[in-house]
Design an enzyme around this catalytic site. Sequence first.
Site, PDB file in Angstrom:
ATOM      1  N   LEU A  66      14.383 -12.867  -2.021  1.00 41.81           N
ATOM      2  CA  LEU A  66      14.664 -12.811  -3.705  1.00 41.81           C
ATOM      3  C   LEU A  66      16.752 -12.334  -3.895  1.00 41.81           C
ATOM      4  O   LEU A  66      16.634 -11.324  -3.574  1.00 41.81           O
ATOM      5  CB  LEU A  66      13.895 -12.238  -4.256  1.00 41.81           C
ATOM      6  CG  LEU A  66      12.001 -12.439  -3.953  1.00 41.81           C
ATOM      7  CD1 LEU A  66      11.560 -11.408  -5.389  1.00 41.81           C
ATOM      8  CD2 LEU A  66      12.228 -14.128  -5.005  1.00 41.81           C
ATOM      9  N   GLU A  80       6.191 -10.730 -12.906  1.00 43.97           N
ATOM     10  CA  GLU A  80       4.970 -10.871 -11.952  1.00 43.97           C
ATOM     11  C   GLU A  80       6.217  -9.023 -11.299  1.00 43.97           C
ATOM     12  O   GLU A  80       7.234  -9.063 -12.014  1.00 43.97           O
ATOM     13  CB  GLU A  80       4.859 -11.302 -10.720  1.00 43.97           C
ATOM     14  CG  GLU A  80       4.149 -12.098 -11.048  1.00 43.97           C
ATOM     15  CD  GLU A  80       3.836 -13.157  -9.032  1.00 43.97           C
ATOM     16  OE1 GLU A  80       4.236 -12.642  -8.501  1.00 43.97           O
ATOM     17  OE2 GLU A  80       4.303 -14.543 -10.101  1.00 43.97           O
ATOM     18  N   LYS A  86       7.075  -6.477  -8.851  1.00 40.75           N
ATOM     19  CA  LYS A  86       7.443  -6.525  -7.375  1.00 40.75           C
ATOM     20  C   LYS A  86       7.057  -5.479  -6.951  1.00 40.75           C
ATOM     21  O   LYS A  86       6.632  -3.618  -6.900  1.00 40.75           O
ATOM     22  CB  LYS A  86       8.834  -6.320  -7.496  1.00 40.75           C
ATOM     23  CG  LYS A  86       9.838  -7.092  -5.878  1.00 40.75           C
ATOM     24  CD  LYS A  86      11.058  -7.017  -6.798  1.00 40.75           C
ATOM     25  CE  LYS A  86      11.699  -7.071  -4.754  1.00 40.75           C
ATOM     26  NZ  LYS A  86      12.199  -6.499  -3.853  1.00 40.75           N
ATOM     27  N   ASP A  95       6.055  -3.157  -3.228  1.00 45.46           N
ATOM     28  CA  ASP A  95       6.977  -1.764  -2.681  1.00 45.46           C
ATOM     29  C   ASP A  95       6.070  -1.980  -1.820  1.00 45.46           C
ATOM     30  O   ASP A  95       5.360  -0.626  -1.017  1.00 45.46           O
ATOM     31  CB  ASP A  95       7.384  -0.652  -2.699  1.00 45.46           C
ATOM     32  CG  ASP A  95       9.465  -0.921  -2.449  1.00 45.46           C
ATOM     33  OD1 ASP A  95       9.325  -1.168  -1.591  1.00 45.46           O
ATOM     34  OD2 ASP A  95       9.342   0.392  -2.724  1.00 45.46           O
ATOM     35  N   TYR A  98       0.713 -13.440  -4.088  1.00 43.00           N
ATOM     36  CA  TYR A  98       1.037 -13.512  -5.312  1.00 43.00           C
ATOM     37  C   TYR A  98       1.544 -14.382  -4.748  1.00 43.00           C
ATOM     38  O   TYR A  98       2.930 -15.746  -5.722  1.00 43.00           O
ATOM     39  CB  TYR A  98       2.388 -12.677  -5.652  1.00 43.00           C
ATOM     40  CG  TYR A  98       3.334 -12.171  -4.782  1.00 43.00           C
ATOM     41  CD1 TYR A  98       3.955 -13.340  -3.854  1.00 43.00           C
ATOM     42  CD2 TYR A  98       3.063 -10.312  -4.415  1.00 43.00           C
ATOM     43  CE1 TYR A  98       5.152 -12.480  -3.136  1.00 43.00           C
ATOM     44  CE2 TYR A  98       4.063 -10.057  -3.166  1.00 43.00           C
ATOM     45  CZ  TYR A  98       4.918 -10.780  -2.788  1.00 43.00           C
ATOM     46  OH  TYR A  98       5.556 -10.404  -1.897  1.00 43.00           O
ATOM     47  N   LYS A 121       9.988 -15.665 -11.991  1.00 43.65           N
ATOM     48  CA  LYS A 121       9.361 -17.079 -11.516  1.00 43.65           C
ATOM     49  C   LYS A 121       9.710 -18.425 -12.361  1.00 43.65           C
ATOM     50  O   LYS A 121       9.470 -18.453 -13.929  1.00 43.65           O
ATOM     51  CB  LYS A 121       8.345 -17.496 -10.144  1.00 43.65           C
ATOM     52  CG  LYS A 121       8.451 -16.158  -8.762  1.00 43.65           C
ATOM     53  CD  LYS A 121       7.873 -15.928  -8.398  1.00 43.65           C
ATOM     54  CE  LYS A 121       7.261 -14.930  -7.500  1.00 43.65           C
ATOM     55  NZ  LYS A 121       5.636 -14.459  -6.980  1.00 43.65           N
ATOM     56  N   LYS A 129      15.500  -4.729 -10.602  1.00 39.54           N
ATOM     57  CA  LYS A 129      14.942  -4.107 -10.172  1.00 39.54           C
ATOM     58  C   LYS A 129      14.732  -2.866 -11.075  1.00 39.54           C
ATOM     59  O   LYS A 129      15.903  -2.711 -12.102  1.00 39.54           O
ATOM     60  CB  LYS A 129      16.299  -3.935  -9.148  1.00 39.54           C
ATOM     61  CG  LYS A 129      16.463  -4.406  -7.902  1.00 39.54           C
ATOM     62  CD  LYS A 129      15.509  -3.688  -6.934  1.00 39.54           C
ATOM     63  CE  LYS A 129      15.776  -4.323  -6.051  1.00 39.54           C
ATOM     64  NZ  LYS A 129      15.479  -3.970  -4.220  1.00 39.54           N
ATOM     65  N   CYS A 143      15.926  32.970  12.057  1.00 41.30           N
ATOM     66  CA  CYS A 143      14.456  33.156  11.422  1.00 41.30           C
ATOM     67  C   CYS A 143      14.621  33.635  10.125  1.00 41.30           C
ATOM     68  O   CYS A 143      15.518  34.763   9.716  1.00 41.30           O
ATOM     69  CB  CYS A 143      14.027  33.198  12.746  1.00 41.30           C
ATOM     70  SG  CYS A 143      12.230  32.863  11.523  1.00 41.30           S
ATOM     71  N   CYS A 161      11.640  36.426  10.793  1.00 41.49           N
ATOM     72  CA  CYS A 161      11.578  36.966  12.437  1.00 41.49           C
ATOM     73  C   CYS A 161      12.874  37.245  12.845  1.00 41.49           C
ATOM     74  O   CYS A 161      13.899  38.108  13.806  1.00 41.49           O
ATOM     75  CB  CYS A 161      10.913  36.816  12.818  1.00 41.49           C
ATOM     76  SG  CYS A 161      11.058  35.598  14.160  1.00 41.49           S
ATOM     77  N   CYS A 191      12.058  28.114  15.029  1.00 46.18           N
ATOM     78  CA  CYS A 191      12.708  29.325  15.208  1.00 46.18           C
ATOM     79  C   CYS A 191      11.291  29.538  16.539  1.00 46.18           C
ATOM     80  O   CYS A 191      10.381  29.313  16.590  1.00 46.18           O
ATOM     81  CB  CYS A 191      11.829  30.063  14.316  1.00 46.18           C
ATOM     82  SG  CYS A 191      11.483  32.357  15.151  1.00 46.18           S
ATOM     83  N   CYS A 199       6.676  35.822  15.088  1.00 43.85           N
ATOM     84  CA  CYS A 199       6.935  34.915  14.573  1.00 43.85           C
ATOM     85  C   CYS A 199       5.779  34.825  13.341  1.00 43.85           C
ATOM     86  O   CYS A 199       5.434  34.580  13.198  1.00 43.85           O
ATOM     87  CB  CYS A 199       7.912  34.311  14.336  1.00 43.85           C
ATOM     88  SG  CYS A 199       8.261  33.250  12.581  1.00 43.85           S
TER      89      CYS A 199
HETATM   90  P1  AMP Z   1      13.825  -8.573  -0.764  1.00 46.18           P
HETATM   91  O1  AMP Z   1      13.545  -7.462   0.080  1.00 46.18           O
HETATM   92  O2  AMP Z   1      14.961  -7.292  -1.578  1.00 46.18           O
HETATM   93  O3  AMP Z   1      14.623  -9.370  -1.073  1.00 46.18           O
HETATM   94  O4  AMP Z   1      12.408  -9.016  -1.963  1.00 46.18           O
HETATM   95  C1  AMP Z   1      11.869 -10.080  -1.419  1.00 46.18           C
HETATM   96  C2  AMP Z   1      10.554  -9.260  -1.266  1.00 46.18           C
HETATM   97  O5  AMP Z   1      10.270  -9.038  -2.281  1.00 46.18           O
HETATM   98  C3  AMP Z   1       9.981 -11.043  -0.600  1.00 46.18           C
HETATM   99  O6  AMP Z   1      10.077 -11.075   0.621  1.00 46.18           O
HETATM  100  C4  AMP Z   1       8.517 -10.072  -1.222  1.00 46.18           C
HETATM  101  O7  AMP Z   1       8.156  -9.274  -0.254  1.00 46.18           O
HETATM  102  C5  AMP Z   1       8.795  -8.720  -2.354  1.00 46.18           C
HETATM  103  N1  AMP Z   1       7.571  -8.691  -2.934  1.00 46.18           N
HETATM  104  C6  AMP Z   1       6.812  -8.415  -4.214  1.00 46.18           C
HETATM  105  N2  AMP Z   1       6.194  -8.199  -5.253  1.00 46.18           N
HETATM  106  C7  AMP Z   1       6.985  -9.742  -5.236  1.00 46.18           C
HETATM  107  C8  AMP Z   1       6.337 -10.731  -6.114  1.00 46.18           C
HETATM  108  N3  AMP Z   1       5.229 -10.641  -6.743  1.00 46.18           N
HETATM  109  N4  AMP Z   1       7.378 -11.739  -5.833  1.00 46.18           N
HETATM  110  C9  AMP Z   1       7.842 -12.517  -4.739  1.00 46.18           C
HETATM  111  N5  AMP Z   1       8.011 -11.455  -4.068  1.00 46.18           N
HETATM  112  C10 AMP Z   1       7.676 -10.202  -4.135  1.00 46.18           C
HETATM  113 ZN    ZN Z   2      10.852  32.885  12.779  1.00 43.15          ZN
END
Ligand code: AMP
Ligand code: ZN
Length: 666
Positions: free
Chosen positions: A81, A110, A112, A114, A222, A285, A309, A403, A406, A421, A427
């Site tokens: 993205l 939506e 994002k 992690d 998603y 989107k 972000k 350390c 000790c 250590c 210790c």
């Molecule tokens: P990036 O890795 O920074 O390029 O971000 C893209 C990645 O964000 C995608 O490959 C997805 O794995 C992740 N991602 C997480 N949440 C979403 C979401 N709601 N829609 C699309 N991609 C998402």
């Molecule tokens: Zn020690």
Amino acid sequence: MDAKHKIEQLRSELHEHNYKYYVLDNPEISDYDFDMKLKELQELEQAHPEFYDSNSPTMRVGGEVTKSFKTVVHDFPMYSLSNSYSKEDLEDWETRIQKIVEEPVEFTCELKYDGASISLTYENGEFVRAVTRGDGTQGDEITHNVKTIRSVPLKLKGDDYPERFDIRGEIVLPYEGFAKLNAEKVEQGEEPYANPRNTASGSLKLQDSGEVAKRPLLCLLYNLTGENLGVDTQMESLTKARAWGFNVPEEAQLAKSMEAVFNYIDYWDKHRRDLPYETDGVVIKVNSLQQQEELGYTAKSPRWAMAYKFKAEQVSTLLNEITYQVGRTGAITPVANLDPVQLAGTTVKRASLHNADQIEKLDVREGDVVFVEKGGEIIPKIIGVDFTQRNPDSKPTEYIKVCPVCETPLERKEGEALHFCPNSEGCPPQIIGRIQHFISRKAMDIEGLGGETVALLVKENLIEDYADLYTLKKEDVLPLERMAEKSAENLIQGIEASKEVPFERVLFGLGIRYVGETVAKKLVKAYKSIDVLASASLENLTSVDEIGERIAQSVVEFFSDDANKERIDRLRSYGLNLEISEEELENQSQKLADLTLVISGVFEKVSRKELQNLIETHGGKNTSSISKKTDYLVAGDNMGPSKRTKAENLGVKIITEDEFLKMIED
Ligand code: AMP
Ligand code: ZN
């Protein structure tokens, strides 16, 4: 009801309960009832292998071992993205869109998530494969591992799904599960995982899907991808996917204008901490799929989507002092002691500095104002120094050379990040830590004895070693603070009772570096007694399945240390279990020792899972693909012709189920 119908009924019931539990988060039956139904199904499937189904709910427990994952080309590429960091960026994006699309544009917002991106393929309503993003064009096939994730449907609901399609999403490790995994790591004397995201993607690449099944991973979806999806908008596709049984997060929302997008961002920037997993932004989107098509893609990413972000939560505060902790293995961890400050809803007083290299890299010094950030980590970390506020007289931090407890000079081995250590016998934090580990729940689990009492016993010179526990008498401990007649008695009784603990837990309790619970089990299975294990060479150890160089080295070192030898002799004289019992031994046979077998196809008398177990309990090794090292291919019905050809070409003996059962007969 005949077996076939009963099996079908149980499968569909279990799929449904699974869905209610893991997708709707609204279970209808108790865990116990669920387990009983699952067990019933397992038994029926074992008795009737002709009804084998690779998407049966029983497949979720895993057990398939994949040595190397197959590379697979995605039917449709997985794009990344474009990123934006401000509202202006987003407005510019809207302007670019409106140059291409004439009608008004609506957006979906939506979160994002992690984690690790994943693409799932379904055919005729059945889960067929899971592939990592890889380079976007091709990724690794990790189907067996993903099958163990309970929120991934193996069979779809309803009947209006496309014949074949992909659905994309993210596999995450919620905070709670991450914390639990890390607590176990620390207990085993290992370094904790850095953050949930890496742990999630690492988990997906484990070779043993049974191990993946134990990790509380969650799959959030998603994006529908494919031809003839029968939907017009992103929002509609989410609703559809939800109805087919996918775990589609509820946070997605339609935004009719950029203004509404901003509101969504502001809301979640504040509230994302309330979610059980990590998010690092918002993905916006274009809602209409028709407009998406008009917009198309750049080389790397769709023009119809944009990531925004979040700024990581960050504060600055004064670093008062750097102190150093000593773990039970002697590992030194530097800790930053901070002026207390509010961060992401908690008061932070301490932050991790990881190791000497990190301190040097950031050039962190006592008296600095530092930036502290909290990601998925439990302990916040220092990400930099505010150099504008540095006192001109300050000097670079000198990492400690001895350390802090000790005063023994520290050591750092080639390639290791941490200082140690080496005074393991003298210790105090190491002495106490070792005994605390020995008595912990997964090791000796001594009732009536806790970590604080151990520290007290060491301080009062009553013990300096876990073997000393077995010489303690009631009179010795009675004078201790907060110790009464009854608690002293319980403690002594608890110690006595621990002599019955099986060998694998004793071995784990010894605190050999890198020998956690699972490794201890593997070693016990391979060597049966501590004497055989103690005399095993490095080569011999690494030949054991899943025992690598690092573990083997550590085992050899442990047993060559005189202090450890003496400890073990003493434990033996007190009557602890240092080998597997007669009974356990009797249950083991070595009929297939040193043999590698591959199972393929469907069997009549035993299930595949049972076959696997049989191979292992008779000392053989079960692998999933045929190679030069394979001794036998156990062939059932419906075995693929390519497997047979491969076996024939490599000269691997092909045997039937009956021939196999003969091999292990008494
Ligand atoms: P990036 O890795 O920074 O390029 O971000 C893209 C990645 O964000 C995608 O490959 C997805 O794995 C992740 N991602 C997480 N949440 C979403 C979401 N709601 N829609 C699309 N991609 C998402
Ligand atoms: Zn020690």
